[in-house]
Design a protein around this motif. Structure first.
Motif, mmCIF file in Angstrom:
data_model
loop_
_atom_site.group_PDB
_atom_site.id
_atom_site.type_symbol
_atom_site.label_atom_id
_atom_site.label_comp_id
_atom_site.label_asym_id
_atom_site.label_seq_id
_atom_site.Cartn_x
_atom_site.Cartn_y
_atom_site.Cartn_z
ATOM 1 N N ASP A 139 33.669 15.449 61.932
ATOM 2 C CA ASP A 139 32.822 16.358 62.707
ATOM 3 C C ASP A 139 31.368 16.425 62.257
ATOM 4 O O ASP A 139 30.535 16.953 62.987
ATOM 5 C CB ASP A 139 33.408 17.777 62.687
ATOM 6 C CG ASP A 139 34.725 17.856 63.434
ATOM 7 O OD1 ASP A 139 34.833 17.229 64.507
ATOM 8 O OD2 ASP A 139 35.655 18.512 62.934
ATOM 9 N N ALA A 140 31.066 15.899 61.057
ATOM 10 C CA ALA A 140 29.701 16.011 60.540
ATOM 11 C C ALA A 140 29.415 14.859 59.575
ATOM 12 O O ALA A 140 29.915 14.836 58.462
ATOM 13 C CB ALA A 140 29.512 17.352 59.830
ATOM 14 N N ALA A 141 28.602 13.930 60.023
ATOM 15 C CA ALA A 141 28.307 12.729 59.244
ATOM 16 C C ALA A 141 27.599 13.022 57.928
ATOM 17 O O ALA A 141 27.647 12.200 57.011
ATOM 18 C CB ALA A 141 27.461 11.768 60.076
ATOM 19 N N PHE A 142 26.942 14.167 57.802
ATOM 20 C CA PHE A 142 26.182 14.477 56.592
ATOM 21 C C PHE A 142 27.018 15.082 55.463
ATOM 22 O O PHE A 142 26.479 15.497 54.445
ATOM 23 C CB PHE A 142 25.024 15.421 56.915
ATOM 24 C CG PHE A 142 23.904 14.783 57.698
ATOM 25 C CD1 PHE A 142 23.869 13.434 57.970
ATOM 26 C CD2 PHE A 142 22.862 15.560 58.165
ATOM 27 C CE1 PHE A 142 22.834 12.850 58.687
ATOM 28 C CE2 PHE A 142 21.806 15.005 58.890
ATOM 29 C CZ PHE A 142 21.803 13.641 59.151
ATOM 30 N N VAL A 143 28.326 15.140 55.607
ATOM 31 C CA VAL A 143 29.189 15.682 54.556
ATOM 32 C C VAL A 143 29.451 14.566 53.544
ATOM 33 O O VAL A 143 30.326 13.727 53.721
ATOM 34 C CB VAL A 143 30.511 16.232 55.143
ATOM 35 C CG1 VAL A 143 31.413 16.765 54.030
ATOM 36 C CG2 VAL A 143 30.220 17.340 56.146
ATOM 37 N N GLY A 173 38.337 15.207 51.298
ATOM 38 C CA GLY A 173 37.290 14.291 50.867
ATOM 39 C C GLY A 173 37.707 13.583 49.590
ATOM 40 O O GLY A 173 38.897 13.543 49.258
ATOM 41 N N ARG A 174 36.735 13.046 48.865
ATOM 42 C CA ARG A 174 37.026 12.378 47.605
ATOM 43 C C ARG A 174 37.499 13.396 46.567
ATOM 44 O O ARG A 174 37.139 14.566 46.624
ATOM 45 C CB ARG A 174 35.775 11.671 47.060
ATOM 46 C CG ARG A 174 35.266 10.530 47.907
ATOM 47 C CD ARG A 174 34.097 9.801 47.225
ATOM 48 N NE ARG A 174 33.091 10.709 46.694
ATOM 49 C CZ ARG A 174 32.100 11.248 47.427
ATOM 50 N NH1 ARG A 174 32.001 10.985 48.714
ATOM 51 N NH2 ARG A 174 31.228 12.061 46.865
ATOM 52 N N PRO A 175 38.253 12.928 45.575
ATOM 53 C CA PRO A 175 38.602 13.844 44.486
ATOM 54 C C PRO A 175 37.355 14.182 43.665
ATOM 55 O O PRO A 175 36.513 13.318 43.430
ATOM 56 C CB PRO A 175 39.609 13.049 43.640
ATOM 57 C CG PRO A 175 39.614 11.660 44.163
ATOM 58 C CD PRO A 175 38.845 11.617 45.441
ATOM 59 N N LEU A 176 37.217 15.421 43.292
ATOM 60 C CA LEU A 176 36.125 15.906 42.432
ATOM 61 C C LEU A 176 34.724 15.572 42.953
ATOM 62 O O LEU A 176 33.857 15.130 42.199
ATOM 63 C CB LEU A 176 36.290 15.360 41.005
ATOM 64 C CG LEU A 176 37.647 15.552 40.335
ATOM 65 C CD1 LEU A 176 37.680 14.870 38.973
ATOM 66 C CD2 LEU A 176 37.992 17.028 40.218
ATOM 67 N N PRO A 177 34.420 15.805 44.225
ATOM 68 C CA PRO A 177 33.077 15.495 44.736
ATOM 69 C C PRO A 177 32.042 16.426 44.110
ATOM 70 O O PRO A 177 32.280 17.613 43.946
ATOM 71 C CB PRO A 177 33.207 15.749 46.238
ATOM 72 C CG PRO A 177 34.272 16.788 46.345
ATOM 73 C CD PRO A 177 35.234 16.484 45.231
ATOM 74 N N ARG A 178 30.870 15.860 43.777
ATOM 75 C CA ARG A 178 29.830 16.689 43.165
ATOM 76 C C ARG A 178 28.442 16.090 43.301
ATOM 77 O O ARG A 178 27.629 16.170 42.381
ATOM 78 C CB ARG A 178 30.169 16.981 41.704
ATOM 79 C CG ARG A 178 30.453 15.772 40.849
ATOM 80 C CD ARG A 178 31.099 16.207 39.527
ATOM 81 N NE ARG A 178 31.271 15.117 38.612
ATOM 82 C CZ ARG A 178 32.293 14.267 38.628
ATOM 83 N NH1 ARG A 178 33.246 14.384 39.538
ATOM 84 N NH2 ARG A 178 32.374 13.297 37.737
ATOM 85 N N ILE A 179 28.145 15.511 44.470
ATOM 86 C CA ILE A 179 26.805 14.963 44.680
ATOM 87 C C ILE A 179 26.002 15.774 45.690
ATOM 88 O O ILE A 179 24.977 15.322 46.189
ATOM 89 C CB ILE A 179 26.848 13.472 45.088
ATOM 90 C CG1 ILE A 179 27.605 13.273 46.394
ATOM 91 C CG2 ILE A 179 27.427 12.620 43.965
ATOM 92 C CD1 ILE A 179 27.425 11.893 46.992
#
Length: 194
Positions: A139-143, A173-179
């Motif tokens: 739903d949102a390409a910027f995520v 999403g990916r595991p542990l995302p933080r960017i």
């Protein structure tokens, strides 16, 4: 469906631990793959409408299979993507036709919305060729937490006159995302970007 399907493969990738940290709930990605006969193999075809129609039908079938493999309701899907590998008897444009935007409409039904473009990849290859199916939030390409991929490969495909078509769906999403970037709880879902 006009597609002559030789084989269907569905795989689920579940990450439970990343860098020694428990992932709870686990992040899961599913890829549903169809190995089909390429009706245009071995000859130049000006109008690729037949392949576009096959892609549309496969968008529904493979999208439903991927969602079912995750054991989720369509609205619980987070990301999606598509890819195709054309055997040596075909051309790259055959993959483009299969992955035409018409594949997206039934895929969006299978995942319960989908305002964003469906990321895609295509290539030519022989038996056992792998392709990374790109993933992005539906739903949102910027995520950014959902920029990812899953590998699709079938050991005995594509044969010269075949196409391998893959659709991937995730429940997270990916595991542990933080960017940083847009967070899932901030999605507006109006323009496919935010």
């Amino acid at each position: 469906m006009n597609a002559k399907i030789r084989k269907l493969v569905v795989q689920v990738d579940e990450t439970r631990v990343e860098m020694g940290r428990s992932i709870d709930p686990p992040t899961r990605k599913a890829v549903a793959i169809a190995v089909i006969e390429n009706p245009c193999a071995g000859r130049y075809v000006e109008q690729l409408d037949e392949l576009i129609a096959i892609g549309e039908a496969l968008g529904a079938l493979l999208g439903q299979r991927a969602v079912a493999a995750l054991g989720i309701a369509p609205g619980q899907a987070h990301s999606y993507g598509k890819a195709a590998i054309v055997g040596e008897g075909g051309e790259l444009e055959h993959a483009a036709a299969i992955l035409h935007p018409k594949l997206g409409a039934p895929l969006r039904v299978a995942v319960g919305k989908g305002a964003a473009l469906v990321p895609s990849a295509k290539k030519l290859g022989g038996l056992g060729t792998a392709i990374d199916v790109p993933l992005g939030h539906k739903d949102a390409a910027f995520v950014r937490s959902h920029f990812d991929a899953i590998e699709a490969r079938v050991a005995d495909a594509p044969r010269a006159g075949e196409i391998v078509v893959a659709v991937a769906v995730t429940d997270s999403g990916r595991p542990l995302p933080r960017i940083g970037g847009l967070q899932v709880d901030e999605i507006q879902g109006q323009d496919g970007l935010r």
